[in-house]
Design an enzyme around this catalytic site. Structure first.
Site, PDB file in Angstrom:
ATOM      1  N   THR A   1      32.597  60.161  17.041  1.00  0.00           N
ATOM      2  CA  THR A   1      33.801  60.302  17.861  1.00  0.00           C
ATOM      3  C   THR A   1      34.781  59.199  17.472  1.00  0.00           C
ATOM      4  OG1 THR A   1      32.583  61.321  19.684  1.00  0.00           O
ATOM      5  CG2 THR A   1      34.691  60.302  20.227  1.00  0.00           C
TER       6      THR A   1
ATOM      7  N   ILE B   1      30.812  55.599  16.238  1.00  0.00           N
ATOM      8  CA  ILE B   1      32.228  55.404  16.546  1.00  0.00           C
ATOM      9  C   ILE B   1      33.001  55.401  15.231  1.00  0.00           C
ATOM     10  CG2 ILE B   1      33.937  53.755  17.400  1.00  0.00           C
ATOM     11  CD1 ILE B   1      32.411  55.181  19.644  1.00  0.00           C
ATOM     12  N   LYS B   2      33.967  56.314  15.124  1.00  0.00           N
ATOM     13  CA  LYS B   2      34.765  56.415  13.899  1.00  0.00           C
ATOM     14  C   LYS B   2      35.997  55.519  13.989  1.00  0.00           C
ATOM     15  CE  LYS B   2      35.398  60.336  11.514  1.00  0.00           C
ATOM     16  NZ  LYS B   2      35.769  61.757  11.288  1.00  0.00           N
ATOM     17  N   LEU B   3      36.184  54.758  12.934  1.00  0.00           N
ATOM     18  CA  LEU B   3      37.331  53.857  12.821  1.00  0.00           C
ATOM     19  C   LEU B   3      37.949  54.014  11.438  1.00  0.00           C
ATOM     20  CD1 LEU B   3      35.379  50.793  14.176  1.00  0.00           C
ATOM     21  CD2 LEU B   3      37.440  51.655  15.299  1.00  0.00           C
TER      22      LEU B   3
END
Length: 317
Positions: free
Chosen positions: A95, A131-133
């Site tokens: 996400t 966690i997508k960054l």
């Protein structure tokens, strides 16, 4: 005879690049990745309407500020879609943090913790979430801190070797080097309009990163992303993971035959160089016009879709 999707699964962990629950049921991937564009598309699916309504109702209970309600509802919707997908996959959901925060380390950390909290409150443990960054210097520093807190990260919009090296040195869990978008740039900016899979600049980039990681003993997972055709995918068979759109999963499932093992490493692990500095990162990344263009373009596009999602939510509030 086996189909190529079944054969590929023996060499590589297959991940679905979609927010479409029907596609999850059909192709049964190990993991799934979403991004603001995919969340926006998923929000148009009638079956998801209840997830939107629930997110809006929850946001209203959290704040009296309309602006904050919009932000909260978008976060909750992304998590709600993630929760539905997690019912169908054994592995992890990725996400994404709001792309507009990509140059603010602290804001990325705060948003990531918030998304994790929403998943945790729904009974999902950290080991099922990535966690997508964006792979900016600031995004990589945020990921470095989050990893220390037990929050695994997926560094996306990765186009340069400098980005890949910085991610590995920061100890991030996984990177998503883009294949198709690299080829798109070369088609648009050079005279060459067609590439054989082995000569595809995106394939060459991922292969170089994969080999470097294995040669230097980095544990960061390499997950090739953004494919334009199955030729690119098959040329990267053996990569740790590949995240693939439903259309290309369908094409692979309909193609017959065994997939040849392309990427592997059995050599001796070398000593690692000193970590890349911020100045070196920017200099080396800046030396690659494709990477500069595609990183900024990718952040802008995700930001536009995030704003569209916010407008859709605002109209329903």
């Amino acid at each position: 005879m086996t189909n190529k999707l079944t054969s590929l699964r023996k060499l590589t962990t297959v991940v679905a690049d979609t927010g479409d629950i029907a596609a999850m049921k059909l192709y049964q991937p190990q993991d799934a990745t979403t991004n603001p564009s995919l969340i926006l598309n998923a929000a148009q699916i009638p079956e998801y309407r209840k997830l939107i309504d629930e997110a809006i109702e929850w946001a209203r209970s959290q704040s009296d500020s309309r602006e904050q309600q919009i932000v909260d509802a978008c976060d909750k919707l992304a998590v709600n879609i993630g929760l539905e997908i997690l019912k169908l996959i054994p592995g992890r959901i990725s996400t994404e943090v709001d792309a507009r925060l990509s140059y603010d380390t602290e804001a990325c950390i705060v948003k990531a913790r918030r998304l994790i909290k929403l998943y945790n409150e729904a009974g999902i443990s950290n080991d099922r979430i990535l966690i997508k960054l964006a792979s900016t210097w600031q995004g990589i520093r945020a990921a470095e801190q989050l990893e220390k807190e037990g929050i695994n990260c997926n560094l996306t919009l990765l186009f340069s070797f400098a980005q890949a090296r910085a991610c590995a040195e920061a100890g991030v869990y996984l990177i998503s080097p883009f294949v198709g978008r690299i080829m798109d740039w070369y088609k648009a900016n050079t005279d060459k309009k067609e590439f054989a899979p082995a000569e595809d600049p995106g394939v060459i980039s991922v292969t170089e990163i994969y080999n470097y990681y294995k040669e230097h003993g980095y544990n960061t997972v390499v997950m090739g992303a953004s494919f334009r055709n199955i030729g690119e995918i098959l040329e990267l068979a053996g990569c740790d993971r590949l995240t693939i759109s439903p259309a290309l999963l369908k094409e692979l499932s309909e193609a017959q035959g065994e997939v040849e093992h392309k990427l592997s490493f059995n050599g001796e692990v070398k000593s690692r160089p000193a970590p890349i500095t911020e100045a070196e990162f920017y200099w080396q990344h800046n030396a690659d016009p494709m990477a500069v263009d595609k990183l900024s373009d990718g952040i802008r596009k995700f930001a536009v879709d995030q704003e569209k999602l916010e407008k859709m939510i605002a109209d329903l509030l």
